[in-house]
Design an enzyme around this catalytic site. Structure first.
Site, PDB file in Angstrom:
ATOM      1  N   GLU A  56       0.904  -9.029  11.720  1.00 18.70           N
ATOM      2  CA  GLU A  56      -0.040  -9.934  11.083  1.00 18.70           C
ATOM      3  C   GLU A  56       0.677 -11.169  10.540  1.00 18.70           C
ATOM      4  O   GLU A  56       1.617 -11.054   9.755  1.00 18.70           O
ATOM      5  CB  GLU A  56      -0.770  -9.225   9.947  1.00 18.70           C
ATOM      6  CG  GLU A  56      -1.853 -10.059   9.301  1.00 18.70           C
ATOM      7  CD  GLU A  56      -2.610  -9.303   8.221  1.00 18.70           C
ATOM      8  OE1 GLU A  56      -3.851  -9.384   8.207  1.00 18.70           O
ATOM      9  OE2 GLU A  56      -1.947  -8.639   7.399  1.00 18.70           O
TER      10      GLU A  56
ATOM     11  N   ALA B 112       0.829  -1.208   0.000  1.00 18.61           N
ATOM     12  CA  ALA B 112       0.000   0.000   0.000  1.00 18.61           C
ATOM     13  C   ALA B 112       0.859   1.252   0.000  1.00 18.61           C
ATOM     14  O   ALA B 112       0.515   2.252  -0.646  1.00 18.61           O
ATOM     15  CB  ALA B 112      -0.925  -0.004   1.214  1.00 18.61           C
TER      16      ALA B 112
ATOM     17  N   CYS C  12      -8.127 -11.331   6.542  1.00 19.05           N
ATOM     18  CA  CYS C  12      -7.636 -10.085   7.133  1.00 19.05           C
ATOM     19  C   CYS C  12      -8.406  -9.712   8.384  1.00 19.05           C
ATOM     20  O   CYS C  12      -7.852  -9.084   9.297  1.00 19.05           O
ATOM     21  CB  CYS C  12      -7.708  -8.960   6.107  1.00 19.05           C
ATOM     22  SG  CYS C  12      -9.370  -8.667   5.450  1.00 19.05           S
TER      23      CYS C  12
END
Length: 486
Positions: free
Chosen positions: A383, A238, A288
């Site tokens: 994550e 991103a 996610c």
């Protein structure tokens, strides 16, 4: 050279779809099934040439598509949904073979949701309006104008559902689309191009270009004719997309990673709380939104852990095409290595694997629960995107909220409690785009979806999708009695 491969009895074209035609590339990349490591085929590997051609096709098709009436755009999107439903079984088996998620989930939930994405935004388009309002006798009228070509970059964990979650509102808004699917799961995007063409979508309105992000991503995201970019994926990617889009100030919608908490209070229904916790292993943890951080009130932590380990032990790992399988493989050997690395480092730092903590057969990773972890540890803060949960305890509401909010992310949170007052107090303090109370993954397309902090920028869903994919215009008209200027 044949450009068609057969996957589970379904023919799939391996070329790009650009301007209403199939386009080959000089080079290819190999698509491998995570189920058995078999080679599914060689897929057209896009270059800057194909990426630019896709944007140009979308640019050229935009004026005519933007001029199509709302009613006709709605009709065409419903026709796409019809095509999805006719080929639902084919889409389900191809996507399972390509990304390893459960076939039963694709049949019963994911592919029906793909069709629903198109139907919902087709209908929402016809309802889109903002009542006029007056200001000192003047009339103010709000309208949603199509923005232009949109680049949609989608992930591998729910390829077609997330692609259509973006494409359906973008197309409904009157925009044209360049879809770039993840290279680990590209096949259903190609089938979607066929379905859209059969439904009558004009050439250039939907384009699909395949390949590696580092080879074609900058061309797509820095192109001056692109007016919107929507991306679902990792924070590092991103950042690159944002930098690439900055020169043109192209608006972005970013749905990024998560490290979501599940808060279990002592007054919760423990069986329900355990069910919610074990549900986080869905899709091998490659979700996610998954609540990977279990935060349990210390007075019930021992009993919760006992019930959790009992239920987790019943999960069946295996072939995702089998009806009795609960957890399929991880999508790629690189992802398997990544997950295993997280767990090994956590254990080396003092964590204890109460459940799992090791690889399974093939590309499976055993459902894992780690305890004795610290709040600042990597396993709690970063994550993993695999079937790995951590468990921490808290003493009271204040500590629960502090631990829940103490990461860089803010995508979602889940709260298990039997006290409505507590639920209201706690949810008001949680930093998250979505909070579930005594439930998980209940989604309504009318609601906004997105994340806070490093979990994303912007919201999509319902009218929020049209707000992003359109240029909002306010037209102010003077009172009746026009004055002529000679």
């Amino acid at each position: 050279m044949s450009h068609t491969i057969t996957v589970a009895g379904v023919d799939v074209d391996t070329r790009h779809w650009i301007g209403g035609a199939r386009v080959a590339s000089a080079r290819t990349f190999t698509d491998v099934s995570p189920i058995d490591s078999s080679i599914l085929g060689e897929i057209a590997r896009g270059t800057a040439v194909e990426a630019a051609a896709a944007v140009n096709a979308a640019r050229d098709a935009f004026p005519a598509w933007a001029a199509v009436s709302r009613a006709e755009r709605s009709r065409l999107l419903h026709a796409v949904a019809d095509g999805v439903e006719r080929r639902l079984e084919e889409l389900a088996i191809v996507e399972t073979t390509d990304n390893g998620a459960l076939l039963r989930s694709h049949r019963r939930g994911v592919m029906p949701r793909v069709a629903h994405n198109f139907r919902f935004f087709a209908d929402r388009l016809l309802e889109l309006e903002h009542g006029d309002f007056g200001t000192r006798g003047h009339t103010q009228h709000v309208s949603w104008d199509p923005a232009g070509p949109c680049v949609l970059i989608t992930p591998w964990n729910a390829p077609l559902m997330l692609a259509t979650w973006k494409a359906a509102p973008a197309l409904a808004a009157g925009n044209t689309v360049v879809l770039k699917p993840a290279e680990w799961s590209p096949l259903t995007a190609s089938l979607l191009a066929d379905i859209a063409a059969e439904a009558g979508l004009p050439a250039g309105v939907l384009n699909v270009v395949q390949g590696y992000g580092h080879e074609i991503g900058d061309v797509l995201t820095s192109h001056p004719d692109v007016r919107r970019i929507s991306f679902t994926g990792s924070v590092p990617t991103a950042r690159r997309i944002t930098a690439s889009a900055a020169a043109n100030l192209t608006p972005l919608s970013l749905e990024l990673g998560g490290k979501s908490p599940l808060l279990v209070f002592a007054d919760a229904d423990l069986d329900l709380a355990v069910d919610l916790a074990v549900e986080q292993y869905d899709n091998a943890g490659q979700v996610c939104l998954a609540a990977t951080r279990l935060l349990v009130e210390e007075t019930v932590a021992e009993e919760f852990t006992r019930r959790f380990t009992t239920k987790a032990a019943r999960l069946v790992q295996g072939d995702p095409r089998d009806e009795g399988t609960d957890i399929g493989p991880v999508i790629h050997p690189r992802q398997l290595e990544r997950i295993d690395g997280f767990v090994h480092r956590a254990i080396a730092a003092g964590a204890r694997a109460v459940v799992g903590g090791h690889r399974g057969d093939g590309q499976h990773y055993a459902p894992t629960l780690l305890t004795d972890v610290t709040q600042d540890s990597e396993i709690v803060q970063e994550e993993v995107f695999g079937p790995v949960l951590t468990l921490q305890t808290f003493a009271d509401e204040e500590e629960a909220v502090r631990l829940a909010n103490d990461t860089r992310f803010g995508l979602a949170a889940t709260v298990a409690t039997g006290d409505p007052g507590r639920a209201e107090r706690v949810t008001a303090q949680l930093v998250a785009g979505t909070v579930w109370v005594n439930c998980f993954f209940v989604r309504d397309l009318r609601a906004p979806f997105g994340g806070s902090r490093l979990s994303g920028v912007g919201r999509e869903g319902g009218t929020w999708s049209f707000d992003f994919y359109c240029d909002l215009k306010n037209t102010v008209t003077a009172p009746s009695g026009w004055r002529s200027h000679g």
